[in-house]
Design a protein around this motif. Structure first.
Motif, PDB file in Angstrom:
ATOM      1  N   ALA A  33     -25.023  62.503  -1.953  1.00 48.86           N
ATOM      2  CA  ALA A  33     -24.515  62.776  -0.595  1.00 48.86           C
ATOM      3  C   ALA A  33     -24.712  64.244  -0.227  1.00 48.86           C
ATOM      4  N   VAL A  34     -24.473  65.129  -1.196  1.00 45.25           N
ATOM      5  CA  VAL A  34     -24.654  66.576  -0.945  1.00 45.25           C
ATOM      6  C   VAL A  34     -26.127  66.852  -0.666  1.00 45.25           C
ATOM      7  N   SER A  35     -26.978  66.306  -1.504  1.00 43.50           N
ATOM      8  CA  SER A  35     -28.401  66.557  -1.364  1.00 43.50           C
ATOM      9  C   SER A  35     -28.933  65.979  -0.053  1.00 43.50           C
ATOM     10  N   TYR A  36     -28.456  64.790   0.294  1.00 47.18           N
ATOM     11  CA  TYR A  36     -28.903  64.178   1.543  1.00 47.18           C
ATOM     12  C   TYR A  36     -28.458  65.015   2.750  1.00 47.18           C
ATOM     13  N   GLY A  37     -27.241  65.551   2.666  1.00 52.59           N
ATOM     14  CA  GLY A  37     -26.734  66.409   3.752  1.00 52.59           C
ATOM     15  C   GLY A  37     -27.642  67.599   3.989  1.00 52.59           C
ATOM     16  N   ILE A  38     -28.202  68.132   2.913  1.00 50.51           N
ATOM     17  CA  ILE A  38     -29.066  69.318   3.035  1.00 50.51           C
ATOM     18  C   ILE A  38     -30.489  68.917   3.435  1.00 50.51           C
ATOM     19  N   ALA A  45     -33.814  63.400  -1.309  1.00 46.48           N
ATOM     20  CA  ALA A  45     -32.496  63.508  -1.954  1.00 46.48           C
ATOM     21  C   ALA A  45     -32.548  62.890  -3.349  1.00 46.48           C
ATOM     22  N   LYS A  46     -33.258  61.764  -3.487  1.00 51.08           N
ATOM     23  CA  LYS A  46     -33.387  61.121  -4.805  1.00 51.08           C
ATOM     24  C   LYS A  46     -34.111  62.071  -5.766  1.00 51.08           C
ATOM     25  N   ASP A  47     -35.227  62.653  -5.298  1.00 49.50           N
ATOM     26  CA  ASP A  47     -35.984  63.592  -6.148  1.00 49.50           C
ATOM     27  C   ASP A  47     -35.100  64.761  -6.572  1.00 49.50           C
ATOM     28  N   ALA A  48     -34.339  65.258  -5.583  1.00 49.77           N
ATOM     29  CA  ALA A  48     -33.524  66.446  -5.862  1.00 49.77           C
ATOM     30  C   ALA A  48     -32.445  66.150  -6.900  1.00 49.77           C
ATOM     31  N   ILE A  49     -31.779  64.998  -6.792  1.00 48.43           N
ATOM     32  CA  ILE A  49     -30.709  64.771  -7.785  1.00 48.43           C
ATOM     33  C   ILE A  49     -31.300  64.432  -9.158  1.00 48.43           C
TER      34      ILE A  49
ATOM     35  N   ILE C  73     -34.470  59.859 -15.128  1.00 49.05           N
ATOM     36  CA  ILE C  73     -33.875  61.003 -15.831  1.00 49.05           C
ATOM     37  C   ILE C  73     -33.947  60.757 -17.339  1.00 49.05           C
ATOM     38  N   HIS C  74     -33.557  59.552 -17.718  1.00 50.59           N
ATOM     39  CA  HIS C  74     -33.518  59.202 -19.141  1.00 50.59           C
ATOM     40  C   HIS C  74     -34.907  59.300 -19.764  1.00 50.59           C
ATOM     41  N   THR C  75     -35.890  58.752 -19.054  1.00 48.52           N
ATOM     42  CA  THR C  75     -37.267  58.804 -19.559  1.00 48.52           C
ATOM     43  C   THR C  75     -37.712  60.248 -19.743  1.00 48.52           C
ATOM     44  N   GLU C  76     -37.449  61.066 -18.741  1.00 54.50           N
ATOM     45  CA  GLU C  76     -37.876  62.472 -18.783  1.00 54.50           C
ATOM     46  C   GLU C  76     -37.216  63.193 -19.971  1.00 54.50           C
ATOM     47  N   LEU C  77     -35.909  62.968 -20.122  1.00 51.17           N
ATOM     48  CA  LEU C  77     -35.202  63.679 -21.197  1.00 51.17           C
ATOM     49  C   LEU C  77     -35.591  63.151 -22.580  1.00 51.17           C
TER      50      LEU C  77
END
Lengths: 191, 150, 166
Positions: A33-38, A45-49, C73-77
């Motif tokens: 939610a934070v990332s999407y807001g920005i 947002a998915k990439d960022a989190i 994430i899991h795959t990357e880590l």
């Protein structure tokens, strides 16, 4: 009883990936939610989190247990989102058709009786677009501060920790962000 | 030796942080409304009606549309740059603050050089207008508001 | 423009709405808001702004999307052996990294200490207008005129572009 963040961090540091998964489950959606807001873009947002949790895991040993895990995590999420926003610098997102429909129906269903009145639907869509446009006009720093305050409900002290700036800066950024939003929302305020 | 070096650097960092926090440059907030003025139709965007009322007393355009809003945070001597729709750029540099006024440098750049370079003082929270650059069938007008908070 | 006529409490509207004032400040502000139409209106708008943002900007990802993100994430880590090596981080590596940052900080300090006391060589002139006083103006390829609007005394810089410059 659920384990505290500090315990999960400790276990993650010992290489227990299940504990880190629990932290992801606890804060993933809020971080999104934070990332999407920005970023105002679901894919970004998915990439960022994703990047944020990877970064967070790799620097868990630097996390000071005196501070709260989520303000520390939000700092990483905000920085990752700002980095991505600067990299992309693109104009309004185009969202997949189905997602658009899903989003607007979710919003509309929360308002009783709004389906029955087409003018309500139009006004609601127009309002969402206006808010989206208003957010796009803000700098990333302002987007971050208003998202953390209005969406996440963080206190000024928590925001200042997450953004690594003074409380005074948080206050002035919030002041200007609200002032900016107000110019767009003037027609939607109820007296 | 290494430890001594680290101690010296840490002391300088501490001293610097202490002095800097006492004299920290305040943030300067700049908002630019980008307005398209033309005679294509008779329309006035409600959000800029106050500015347009002023403009109408000087210029004979019938259409005033707010096409973009930019908000940016900068500091004294730090350049704020805004891309404009006609492939030009607007550069704003707050230079100093004195007695409630902010000294600003505003530069309007085209690809082949600047078309305006000006320095002026404006009251804190005040707005000035820069207009004239050609765009589509009319001109662009920028309402620049500058504010700092102490 | 608006700063001169603002109520002196306007800066407290945000912290008041955000519940960031001390108890005494809060009481004081609440009393003021009851009697000041401007602040009452501002408080009302600030509250509504928050509400409108929350109603329209909160987007919750689906569980499938979250699962997909976790898998990535899991795959990357796992691929980069982070799960195994998390607890075996080298202290020396951190020290080398720290040394790099200390050197960078030192260079930064030398530059910034020099600029810390730098002040703009700016002398006060006689102000001619309440809002704007033009110090200098020029153009490489256009003519510029400066006007003042009759109503709000706003300064207008009007650029008359030559054909070649647009």
């Amino acid at each position: 009883m659920a384990e505290t963040d500090a315990v999960l961090v400790e276990k993650s540091l010992e290489g227990d990936n299940e504990s880190f998964k629990l932290l992801f489950e606890r804060y993933g959606k809020r971080a999104y939610a934070v990332s999407y807001g920005i970023l105002q873009n679901s894919e970004d947002a998915k990439d960022a989190i994703q990047n944020s949790f990877i970064r967070a895991f790799r620097s868990l040993h630097r996390f000071r247990k005196a501070s709260s895990f989520y303000t520390w995590l939000y700092r990483i999420v905000v920085n990752a989102s700002i980095d991505l926003s600067r990299k992309r610098r693109r104009t309004p997102e185009t969202i997949p058709f189905e997602e658009g429909i899903q989003n607007s129906s979710t919003r509309l269903s929360s308002e009783k009786g709004s389906f029955a009145d087409p003018s309500n639907i139009c006004r609601q869509t127009e309002l969402s677009d206006t808010i989206q446009k208003a957010m796009e006009g803000l700098s990333v720093e302002h987007k971050a501060v208003i998202t953390l305050r209005e969406i996440e409900g963080l206190s000024y002290a928590e925001i200042s920790q997450s953004l690594e700036c003074s409380i005074g800066t948080v206050m002035s950024r919030l002041y200007y962000a609200r002032k900016h939003m107000k110019t767009y929302l003037e027609d939607y305020y109820k007296s | 030796m290494k430890i001594l070096f680290v101690i010296i650097i840490s002391s300088i960092v501490f001293l610097h942080t202490f002095i800097a926090s006492a004299q920290r440059s305040p943030a300067v907030f700049i908002k630019v409304d980008v307005i398209y003025a033309s005679n294509e139709r008779a329309f006035i965007d409600k959000k800029i009606s106050r500015i347009v009322n002023d403009l109408k007393s000087l210029f004979a355009y019938s259409n005033y549309e707010l096409i973009d809003i930019h908000s940016l945070e900068t500091k004294y001597h730090q350049t704020g740059q805004i891309p404009l729709p006609n492939a030009s750029k607007l550069q704003i540099v707050p230079l100093a603050e004195q007695a409630g006024y902010i000294l600003l440098n505003v530069l309007v750049n085209r690809s082949n050089g600047y078309i305006m370079n000006t320095n002026f003082r404006i009251i804190n929270g005040g707005t000035i207008l820069v207009g004239g650059p050609r765009y589509k069938k009319g001109v662009l007008v920028f309402a620049i508001t500058v504010e700092t908070m102490r | 423009m608006e700063s001169s006529s603002r109520c002196k409490y306007y800066k407290l509207v945000g912290p008041f709405v955000d519940n960031e004032l001390s108890d005494s400040q809060k009481q004081d502000m609440a009393l003021h808001v009851e009697n000041c139409a401007e602040c009452f209106n501002e408080v009302n708008k600030a509250q509504q702004t928050g509400l409108l943002i929350r109603e329209n900007l909160i987007v919750e990802p689906t569980n499938d999307a979250m699962r997909e993100i976790w898998e990535n994430i899991h795959t990357e880590l796992t691929n980069s052996h982070n799960f195994k090596t998390q607890q075996k981080r080298s202290v020396l590596k951190h020290f080398n990294k720290a040394k790099f940052w200390i050197s960078a900080a030192a260079a930064l300090i030398v530059i910034s200490v020099g600029t810390l006391f730098y002040s703009f060589p700016y002398k006060t002139g006689n102000l001619q207008s309440n809002h704007c006083f033009v110090e200098s103006i020029d153009s490489a390829s256009a003519s510029i005129m400066v006007f003042e609007t009759p109503k709000n005394k706003m300064t207008v810089f009007w650029i008359f572009e030559n054909e070649s410059s647009s």
